[in-house]
Design a protein around this motif. Structure first.
Motif, PDB file in Angstrom:
ATOM      1  N   GLN A 110       7.122 -47.262 -24.765  1.00 35.12           N
ATOM      2  CA  GLN A 110       7.660 -46.939 -23.444  1.00 35.12           C
ATOM      3  C   GLN A 110       8.504 -48.071 -22.903  1.00 35.12           C
ATOM      4  OE1 GLN A 110       4.087 -46.151 -21.248  1.00 35.12           O
ATOM      5  NE2 GLN A 110       4.114 -43.969 -21.707  1.00 35.12           N
ATOM      6  N   SER A 111       8.154 -49.292 -23.248  1.00 36.14           N
ATOM      7  CA  SER A 111       8.860 -50.452 -22.709  1.00 36.14           C
ATOM      8  C   SER A 111       9.998 -50.910 -23.598  1.00 36.14           C
ATOM      9  CB  SER A 111       7.889 -51.600 -22.451  1.00 36.14           C
ATOM     10  OG  SER A 111       7.337 -52.028 -23.679  1.00 36.14           O
ATOM     11  N   GLY A 112      10.158 -50.278 -24.754  1.00 33.91           N
ATOM     12  CA  GLY A 112      11.252 -50.641 -25.641  1.00 33.91           C
ATOM     13  C   GLY A 112      11.001 -51.902 -26.447  1.00 33.91           C
ATOM     14  N   VAL A 113       9.759 -52.324 -26.523  1.00 31.94           N
ATOM     15  CA  VAL A 113       9.435 -53.544 -27.279  1.00 31.94           C
ATOM     16  C   VAL A 113       9.290 -53.205 -28.742  1.00 31.94           C
ATOM     17  CG1 VAL A 113       7.731 -55.369 -27.606  1.00 31.94           C
ATOM     18  CG2 VAL A 113       8.343 -54.621 -25.329  1.00 31.94           C
ATOM     19  N   LYS A 158      10.809 -59.645 -27.402  1.00 31.10           N
ATOM     20  CA  LYS A 158      11.895 -59.287 -26.508  1.00 31.10           C
ATOM     21  C   LYS A 158      11.494 -59.562 -25.064  1.00 31.10           C
ATOM     22  CE  LYS A 158      13.683 -55.678 -29.482  1.00 31.10           C
ATOM     23  NZ  LYS A 158      14.044 -54.264 -29.588  1.00 31.10           N
ATOM     24  N   VAL A 159      12.483 -59.860 -24.267  1.00 32.55           N
ATOM     25  CA  VAL A 159      12.272 -60.028 -22.832  1.00 32.55           C
ATOM     26  C   VAL A 159      11.944 -58.660 -22.258  1.00 32.55           C
ATOM     27  CG1 VAL A 159      13.401 -60.661 -20.671  1.00 32.55           C
ATOM     28  CG2 VAL A 159      13.858 -61.963 -22.749  1.00 32.55           C
ATOM     29  N   PRO A 160      10.998 -58.585 -21.311  1.00 35.21           N
ATOM     30  CA  PRO A 160      10.661 -57.281 -20.723  1.00 35.21           C
ATOM     31  C   PRO A 160      11.905 -56.589 -20.155  1.00 35.21           C
ATOM     32  CG  PRO A 160       9.143 -58.958 -19.961  1.00 35.21           C
ATOM     33  CD  PRO A 160      10.219 -59.657 -20.729  1.00 35.21           C
ATOM     34  N   ASN A 161      11.995 -55.277 -20.383  1.00 35.07           N
ATOM     35  CA  ASN A 161      13.137 -54.539 -19.853  1.00 35.07           C
ATOM     36  C   ASN A 161      12.850 -54.086 -18.421  1.00 35.07           C
ATOM     37  OD1 ASN A 161      11.515 -52.258 -20.000  1.00 35.07           O
ATOM     38  ND2 ASN A 161      12.418 -51.525 -21.906  1.00 35.07           N
ATOM     39  N   ALA A 162      13.795 -53.387 -17.833  1.00 35.07           N
ATOM     40  CA  ALA A 162      13.681 -52.968 -16.435  1.00 35.07           C
ATOM     41  C   ALA A 162      12.439 -52.107 -16.187  1.00 35.07           C
ATOM     42  CB  ALA A 162      14.934 -52.221 -16.012  1.00 35.07           C
ATOM     43  N   LEU A 163      12.094 -51.225 -17.132  1.00 35.84           N
ATOM     44  CA  LEU A 163      10.917 -50.373 -16.973  1.00 35.84           C
ATOM     45  C   LEU A 163       9.648 -51.212 -16.875  1.00 35.84           C
ATOM     46  CD1 LEU A 163       9.539 -47.589 -16.904  1.00 35.84           C
ATOM     47  CD2 LEU A 163       9.533 -47.646 -19.407  1.00 35.84           C
ATOM     48  N   MET A 164       9.502 -52.201 -17.751  1.00 41.49           N
ATOM     49  CA  MET A 164       8.315 -53.060 -17.717  1.00 41.49           C
ATOM     50  C   MET A 164       8.250 -53.859 -16.418  1.00 41.49           C
ATOM     51  SD  MET A 164       6.205 -52.701 -20.139  1.00 41.49           S
ATOM     52  CE  MET A 164       5.246 -54.180 -20.003  1.00 41.49           C
ATOM     53  N   ILE A 165       9.388 -54.372 -15.982  1.00 48.19           N
ATOM     54  CA  ILE A 165       9.424 -55.150 -14.742  1.00 48.19           C
ATOM     55  C   ILE A 165       9.031 -54.273 -13.564  1.00 48.19           C
ATOM     56  CG2 ILE A 165      10.967 -56.377 -13.156  1.00 48.19           C
ATOM     57  CD1 ILE A 165      12.476 -57.329 -15.719  1.00 48.19           C
ATOM     58  N   GLU A 166       9.545 -53.028 -13.528  1.00 49.63           N
ATOM     59  CA  GLU A 166       9.203 -52.095 -12.449  1.00 49.63           C
ATOM     60  C   GLU A 166       7.710 -51.761 -12.471  1.00 49.63           C
ATOM     61  OE1 GLU A 166      10.165 -47.508 -11.125  1.00 49.63           O
ATOM     62  OE2 GLU A 166      11.657 -48.597 -12.303  1.00 49.63           O
ATOM     63  N   LYS A 167       7.156 -51.486 -13.651  1.00 47.77           N
ATOM     64  CA  LYS A 167       5.732 -51.162 -13.753  1.00 47.77           C
ATOM     65  C   LYS A 167       4.870 -52.349 -13.316  1.00 47.77           C
ATOM     66  CE  LYS A 167       5.617 -47.542 -17.189  1.00 47.77           C
ATOM     67  NZ  LYS A 167       4.834 -47.010 -18.282  1.00 47.77           N
ATOM     68  N   ASP A 188      -0.138 -53.282 -17.214  1.00 42.74           N
ATOM     69  CA  ASP A 188      -0.747 -54.577 -17.525  1.00 42.74           C
ATOM     70  C   ASP A 188      -1.257 -54.581 -18.957  1.00 42.74           C
ATOM     71  OD1 ASP A 188      -3.925 -54.026 -15.772  1.00 42.74           O
ATOM     72  OD2 ASP A 188      -3.028 -53.016 -17.466  1.00 42.74           O
ATOM     73  N   ASN A 189      -1.815 -55.691 -19.386  1.00 40.88           N
ATOM     74  CA  ASN A 189      -2.258 -55.805 -20.778  1.00 40.88           C
ATOM     75  C   ASN A 189      -3.570 -55.084 -21.048  1.00 40.88           C
ATOM     76  OD1 ASN A 189      -4.051 -57.453 -19.509  1.00 40.88           O
ATOM     77  ND2 ASN A 189      -3.596 -59.279 -20.698  1.00 40.88           N
ATOM     78  N   LYS A 190      -4.009 -54.248 -20.132  1.00 36.63           N
ATOM     79  CA  LYS A 190      -5.243 -53.496 -20.338  1.00 36.63           C
ATOM     80  C   LYS A 190      -4.945 -52.065 -20.766  1.00 36.63           C
ATOM     81  CE  LYS A 190      -7.747 -56.312 -17.056  1.00 36.63           C
ATOM     82  NZ  LYS A 190      -8.436 -56.377 -15.804  1.00 36.63           N
ATOM     83  N   SER A 191      -3.748 -51.823 -21.261  1.00 38.88           N
ATOM     84  CA  SER A 191      -3.372 -50.489 -21.714  1.00 38.88           C
ATOM     85  C   SER A 191      -4.335 -50.013 -22.792  1.00 38.88           C
ATOM     86  CB  SER A 191      -1.951 -50.504 -22.278  1.00 38.88           C
ATOM     87  OG  SER A 191      -1.657 -49.272 -22.875  1.00 38.88           O
TER      88      SER A 191
END
Length: 83
Positions: A80-83, A52-61, A68-71
């Motif tokens: 949290q990002s809806g993926v 899925k394309v990143p949602n607004a929450l991911m773009i804001e973060k 980042d990918n170091k979660s």
């Protein structure tokens, strides 16, 4: 004759155990599942599941240097990002 190689992955225990249980219900071993994913990915020249394309929450973060990918726990980040 085919030449075989070994593929290793690093995965947290909770995710591994959850996935193992789901695959066991389908009577699939981990190597069988990974082999199927690799074959399907090679045949389709892509990944064997939808992205899925990143949602607004991911773009804001991302804009604030978060997410980042170091979660430490990718599963939580995905939820949290809806993926």
């Amino acid at each position: 004759m085919a030449v075989y190689c070994v593929v290793r992955i690093r995965l947290d225990a909770e995710t591994k155990n959850s996935a193992t249980g789901a695959r066991a219900e389908m009577r699939l071993s981990t190597p069988d599942y990974i082999r199927m994913a690799f074959i399907r990915g090679a045949q389709g020249r892509g990944i064997p599941f939808s992205m899925k394309v990143p949602n607004a929450l991911m773009i804001e973060k991302a804009a604030h240097g978060e997410g980042d990918n170091k979660s430490e726990n990718e599963t939580i980040l995905f939820k949290q990002s809806g993926v």
